[in-house]
Design a protein around this motif. Sequence first.
Motif, PDB file in Angstrom:
ATOM      1  N   ARG A 295       0.828  -1.210   0.000  1.00  0.00           N
ATOM      2  CA  ARG A 295       0.000   0.000   0.000  1.00  0.00           C
ATOM      3  C   ARG A 295       0.865   1.263   0.000  1.00  0.00           C
ATOM      4  O   ARG A 295       0.516   2.261  -0.643  1.00  0.00           O
ATOM      5  N   MET A 296       1.986   1.222   0.718  1.00  0.00           N
ATOM      6  CA  MET A 296       2.894   2.373   0.742  1.00  0.00           C
ATOM      7  C   MET A 296       3.511   2.612  -0.631  1.00  0.00           C
ATOM      8  O   MET A 296       3.687   3.758  -1.057  1.00  0.00           O
ATOM      9  N   LEU A 297       3.858   1.521  -1.340  1.00  0.00           N
ATOM     10  CA  LEU A 297       4.395   1.666  -2.697  1.00  0.00           C
ATOM     11  C   LEU A 297       3.349   2.291  -3.613  1.00  0.00           C
ATOM     12  O   LEU A 297       3.652   3.224  -4.378  1.00  0.00           O
ATOM     13  N   ALA A 298       2.120   1.803  -3.540  1.00  0.00           N
ATOM     14  CA  ALA A 298       1.040   2.317  -4.390  1.00  0.00           C
ATOM     15  C   ALA A 298       0.757   3.792  -4.104  1.00  0.00           C
ATOM     16  O   ALA A 298       0.411   4.563  -5.017  1.00  0.00           O
ATOM     17  N   ALA A 299       0.936   4.197  -2.835  1.00  0.00           N
ATOM     18  CA  ALA A 299       0.668   5.584  -2.450  1.00  0.00           C
ATOM     19  C   ALA A 299       1.833   6.513  -2.771  1.00  0.00           C
ATOM     20  O   ALA A 299       1.741   7.724  -2.545  1.00  0.00           O
ATOM     21  N   GLY A 300       2.950   5.956  -3.279  1.00  0.00           N
ATOM     22  CA  GLY A 300       4.079   6.787  -3.659  1.00  0.00           C
ATOM     23  C   GLY A 300       4.970   7.203  -2.508  1.00  0.00           C
ATOM     24  O   GLY A 300       5.711   8.189  -2.616  1.00  0.00           O
ATOM     25  N   ARG A 301       4.942   6.440  -1.396  1.00  0.00           N
ATOM     26  CA  ARG A 301       5.789   6.779  -0.257  1.00  0.00           C
ATOM     27  C   ARG A 301       7.273   6.630  -0.583  1.00  0.00           C
ATOM     28  O   ARG A 301       8.124   7.254   0.049  1.00  0.00           O
ATOM     29  N   ALA A 302       7.600   5.781  -1.533  1.00  0.00           N
ATOM     30  CA  ALA A 302       8.960   5.599  -2.049  1.00  0.00           C
ATOM     31  C   ALA A 302       8.838   4.868  -3.375  1.00  0.00           C
ATOM     32  O   ALA A 302       7.853   4.159  -3.614  1.00  0.00           O
ATOM     33  N   PRO A 303       9.812   5.026  -4.273  1.00  0.00           N
ATOM     34  CA  PRO A 303       9.704   4.389  -5.587  1.00  0.00           C
ATOM     35  C   PRO A 303      10.048   2.909  -5.602  1.00  0.00           C
ATOM     36  O   PRO A 303       9.717   2.212  -6.558  1.00  0.00           O
ATOM     37  N   LEU A 304      10.751   2.406  -4.553  1.00  0.00           N
ATOM     38  CA  LEU A 304      11.161   1.010  -4.535  1.00  0.00           C
ATOM     39  C   LEU A 304      10.681   0.319  -3.261  1.00  0.00           C
ATOM     40  O   LEU A 304      10.607   0.935  -2.194  1.00  0.00           O
ATOM     41  N   LEU A 305      10.384  -0.962  -3.396  1.00  0.00           N
ATOM     42  CA  LEU A 305       9.959  -1.798  -2.282  1.00  0.00           C
ATOM     43  C   LEU A 305      10.847  -3.035  -2.222  1.00  0.00           C
ATOM     44  O   LEU A 305      11.029  -3.725  -3.230  1.00  0.00           O
ATOM     45  N   LEU A 306      11.403  -3.317  -1.043  1.00  0.00           N
ATOM     46  CA  LEU A 306      12.201  -4.521  -0.804  1.00  0.00           C
ATOM     47  C   LEU A 306      11.335  -5.529  -0.064  1.00  0.00           C
ATOM     48  O   LEU A 306      10.700  -5.184   0.932  1.00  0.00           O
ATOM     49  N   GLY A 307      11.312  -6.791  -0.558  1.00  0.00           N
ATOM     50  CA  GLY A 307      10.512  -7.765   0.174  1.00  0.00           C
ATOM     51  C   GLY A 307      10.573  -9.160  -0.397  1.00  0.00           C
ATOM     52  O   GLY A 307      11.098  -9.392  -1.498  1.00  0.00           O
ATOM     53  N   ASP A 308      10.030 -10.083   0.374  1.00  0.00           N
ATOM     54  CA  ASP A 308       9.900 -11.469  -0.048  1.00  0.00           C
ATOM     55  C   ASP A 308       9.096 -11.534  -1.346  1.00  0.00           C
ATOM     56  O   ASP A 308       7.993 -10.988  -1.437  1.00  0.00           O
ATOM     57  N   THR A 309       9.647 -12.221  -2.333  1.00  0.00           N
ATOM     58  CA  THR A 309       9.056 -12.221  -3.678  1.00  0.00           C
ATOM     59  C   THR A 309       7.628 -12.753  -3.669  1.00  0.00           C
ATOM     60  O   THR A 309       6.702 -12.120  -4.213  1.00  0.00           O
ATOM     61  N   GLY A 310       7.421 -13.916  -3.068  1.00  0.00           N
ATOM     62  CA  GLY A 310       6.091 -14.516  -3.049  1.00  0.00           C
ATOM     63  C   GLY A 310       5.090 -13.701  -2.272  1.00  0.00           C
ATOM     64  O   GLY A 310       3.932 -13.543  -2.688  1.00  0.00           O
TER      65      GLY A 310
END
Length: 258
Positions: A169-184
């Motif tokens: 949700r933070m990525l969709a809201a534009g809080r930052a351009p990149l998201l790090l996380g578990d792929t699945g």
Amino acid sequence: MLALALSPLWAQAAGCQKPLRMAVEQWPPYVYSDAQGKPRGVDIEILQAIFAEAGCSLQIGPELPRKRRQAMFIEGKIDLMLAASITPERQQFSWFTAPYRDESVSLFSKPEQAAQYTQLEGFGSILQQRIALLAPNAGWYGEDYKKHYFWLNEARLLSPFETFNQGVRMLAAGRAPLLLGDTGAVHFEAGQQQISVYQLPLLVMSEPVHFMLSKKSVSQADSEKLNAALLRLEKRGVLKKIRSQYGLSLNAAAPASR
């Protein structure tokens, strides 16, 4: 009569010395609550199969924040944690089982912004270009991330999140351009929320994960008993069948670490 008298003694000897405790977090498709509030997911199914095979009892407690759960584990207030990578630091206070599934970590962006980031070579590039990054507030995400974490944080480029639901949700809201996380987990949450994400070509980490048991509250004998049950189920194809139902695999086999 003799057989009946011996059965409880056999069951006690076959099982663990005590029920083992764990706390959960919402981390679909690995762990999540169903409509009745019961824990479900591939990690839960694998764990329940192992405990049944070993004749041990598992107590699944309420959901706890990640940092609190890790502190309680180190203190021996909970006995078991899921999806752990083996590190020298963790080996000081943990037993590890053999691996039970693969886990990978990726970087994601919005599809319309992906072209700007497809050439990234690692977290050094992210730091050099001063790109803001959404990242989980705890956990192991590879040597490159560990190497650059201090400087990324000092540069105020990191925005932490607690759950992958929140991170997407933070990525969709534009809080930052990149998201790090578990792929699945990121793909699952994006699908649940009907949010489009783009997985960048750079694979941050890919390795098998293990169940982690607290040395402070779990005996070595019990950890070996559970590991032996895991290996028997692996040999019989039981765990492969569970993983396959979720589209997951285990490509590397390794002995349990001590």
